[in-house]
Design an enzyme around this catalytic site. Structure first.
Site, short mmCIF file in Angstrom:
data_model
loop_
_atom_site.label_atom_id
_atom_site.label_comp_id
_atom_site.label_asym_id
_atom_site.label_seq_id
_atom_site.Cartn_x
_atom_site.Cartn_y
_atom_site.Cartn_z
N GLY A 194 -0.03 24.73 -45.90
CA GLY A 194 -0.49 25.34 -47.14
C GLY A 194 -1.38 26.55 -46.96
N GLY A 251 -0.68 29.44 -45.63
CA GLY A 251 0.04 30.64 -46.06
C GLY A 251 0.12 30.75 -47.56
CG ASP A 252 2.06 27.82 -49.81
OD1 ASP A 252 3.01 28.55 -50.12
OD2 ASP A 252 2.19 26.76 -49.18
NE ARG A 253 -7.04 27.84 -50.83
CZ ARG A 253 -7.45 27.16 -51.89
NH1 ARG A 253 -7.29 27.69 -53.08
NH2 ARG A 253 -7.98 25.97 -51.77
CB THR A 281 -2.22 31.75 -54.16
OG1 THR A 281 -1.01 31.03 -53.95
CG2 THR A 281 -2.66 31.55 -55.59
#
Length: 458
Positions: free
Chosen positions: A247, A249-251, A254
């Site tokens: 996660g 990379g998602d953080r 975003t």
């Protein structure tokens, strides 16, 4: 509002204990103790954004099966608004078998493919977004012609998190965020030379090929390398990043998208993304980020960070966010009655408070009587108020667009002539509602000031 477009998976962690080896094969036997489900892929990005207090819309495919229903329930409970596209086949799942914090095996299954069209509401959400993140996990959402057309025409900054099996970003993307392995796969570069040189070569090649504004190559615990000109910018991590990176990379993506929506330069957005991703991993990763937190009674906060944290917690429980606004120059019984009535309409109450300059523009050069810091402190001390946010504009439209409350409350005689509240059209855009609660008769800040001045002159 941030809109996330992409492929959602169901992540399932099966935790247990290993105390023996199987008698029929030389493999450990996991005795299951607990199972935890969470959205993965674009769904995880949406969940992380919602936990920060952002209003999140997710455009994704959902299959008509038990795993798809589970994803829908998890995302809805977190306050994410879902715009689903029909999918054929079974929902993609990633099942991790774990013991003592270590993964022993991962089982992947699911063959769902996008087979539907986005609704008009989904396309409208993309058109009205403040920020857009394309979270491509190579399962078809990023290839959808109607979605690609909408993304190409979007006015909000678009961040594209690519996948080796996915398509190239659409034109006009502000920032693409591949990791090192994805860059090597997409460019065919074997990575010769120094690590930074290899990342710079690949990032520049992809930037030229995709015609994006910038490419940030994420480099794990070493931060990121930004290619947005002839000389790359190295953005190191602020500290050592050890722990579960699921996660991260998602953080990063975003955070960068939200920073761009707030007017940040691309370099500033990447730096903020690196800081957030590092802190995310250092604090325990996805399990810590998604741990349930309850609001603390009597701990009303002031400012956007406090409001965002509160609203994120309430929406994660499926709660109802109520907001009201005003100058609250001299706090009186009429204000208290309005605030108490508003608080009973939901699970938290946020007061949008006019700043000193805003009050002056509305009321004249002699107002406010009480400065904004003191007004905010008095409001936050009330049991009916959960958080206070100050805004500078003459209308609350901007802060409402950021907050997106489920209920907007006005006090007094607004609408007594049958007309709509000034903010009604705006609030209805995200499905919110406007209500009016009565003032107590005879209570007025203007009258209080006039009476005080009269007594001074006696």
């Amino acid at each position: 509002m941030i809109v996330i477009v992409g492929d959602t998976l169901l992540d399932r962690d099966v935790d247990g204990a290993v105390s023996r080896i199987s008698p029929d094969a030389p493999v450990p036997v996991l005795a299951e103790k607990s199972t935890t489900d969470r959205p993965g892929g674009a769904g995880l990005a949406a969940l992380l954004a919602a936990r920060r207090g952002e209003y999140v819309a997710l455009v994704t495919g959902l299959a008509d099966d038990a795993a798809g229903a589970r994803l829908s329930a998890l995302l809805s409970a977190a306050g994410v608004r879902i715009y689903p596209l029909r999918m054929t086949g079974t929902t993609p799942e990633k099942i991790r078998l774990r013991s003592r914090g270590q993964a022993l095996l991962r089982l992947d299954r699911g063959d769902a493919e996008v087979d539907g069209e986005p609704t008009e509401a989904a396309l409208m959400a993309i058109a009205e977004a403040d920020a857009i993140l394309v979270s491509d996990y190579g399962r078809g959402m990023a290839r959808h012609p109607a979605l690609r057309a909408a993304l190409a025409e979007a006015t909000a900054p678009v961040v594209w998190d690519p996948h080796p099996r996915g398509p190239a970003p659409v034109r006009g993307v502000r920032l693409a965020t591949p990791n090192e392995a994805e860059v090597q796969h997409l460019t065919g570069d074997s990575g010769g030379g120094s690590r930074v040189a290899a990342a710079a070569r690949g990032g520049q090649e992809l930037r030229t090929r995709w015609r994006t504004g910038a490419v940030a190559v994420t480099m794990g615990g070493d931060g990121a390398l930004l290619c947005n000109g002839p000389t790359p910018l190295v953005v190191p991590a602020p500290g050592r990043m050890d722990g579960d990176t699921c996660g991260a990379g998602d953080r990063f993506a975003t955070t960068a998208a939200l920073a761009l929506a707030g007017g940040a330069l691309v370099s500033e957005a990447v730096q903020e993304g690196v800081r957030e991703a590092t802190a995310y991993v250092a604090s325990g990763g996805v399990q810590a980020a998604l741990a349930q937190q309850e609001p603390v009674a009597g701990a009303a906060g002031v400012g956007r960070d406090a409001v965002g944290e509160l609203v994120g917690r309430v929406r994660a429980r499926g709660g109802r966010v109520v907001a009201t606004g005003g100058c609250f120059d001299l706090l009186h019984a009429g204000h208290i009655a309005t605030l108490e009535a508003a608080r009973r309409l939901g699970d938290c109450l946020v007061v949008c408070l006019n700043s000193d300059s805003s009050v002056t523009s509305l009321k004249g050069p002699e107002r406010p009587m009480v400065r904004q810091e003191d007004r905010a402190r008095l409001l936050s001390a009330l049991s009916a108020v959960d958080a206070v946010v100050v805004f500078d504009e003459s209308t609350p439209d901007a802060v409402l667009s950021w907050l997106r409350p489920d209920v907007w409350v006005k006090g007094g005689d607004y609408g007594s002539d049958g007309g709509l509240l000034p903010e009604a059209d705006l609030v209805q855009r995200w499905g919110g509602e406007c209500v009016i609660v009565p003032y107590l008769d005879g209570r007025s800040t203007t009258r209080m000031i006039a009476a005080a001045r009269h007594l001074e002159g006696v």
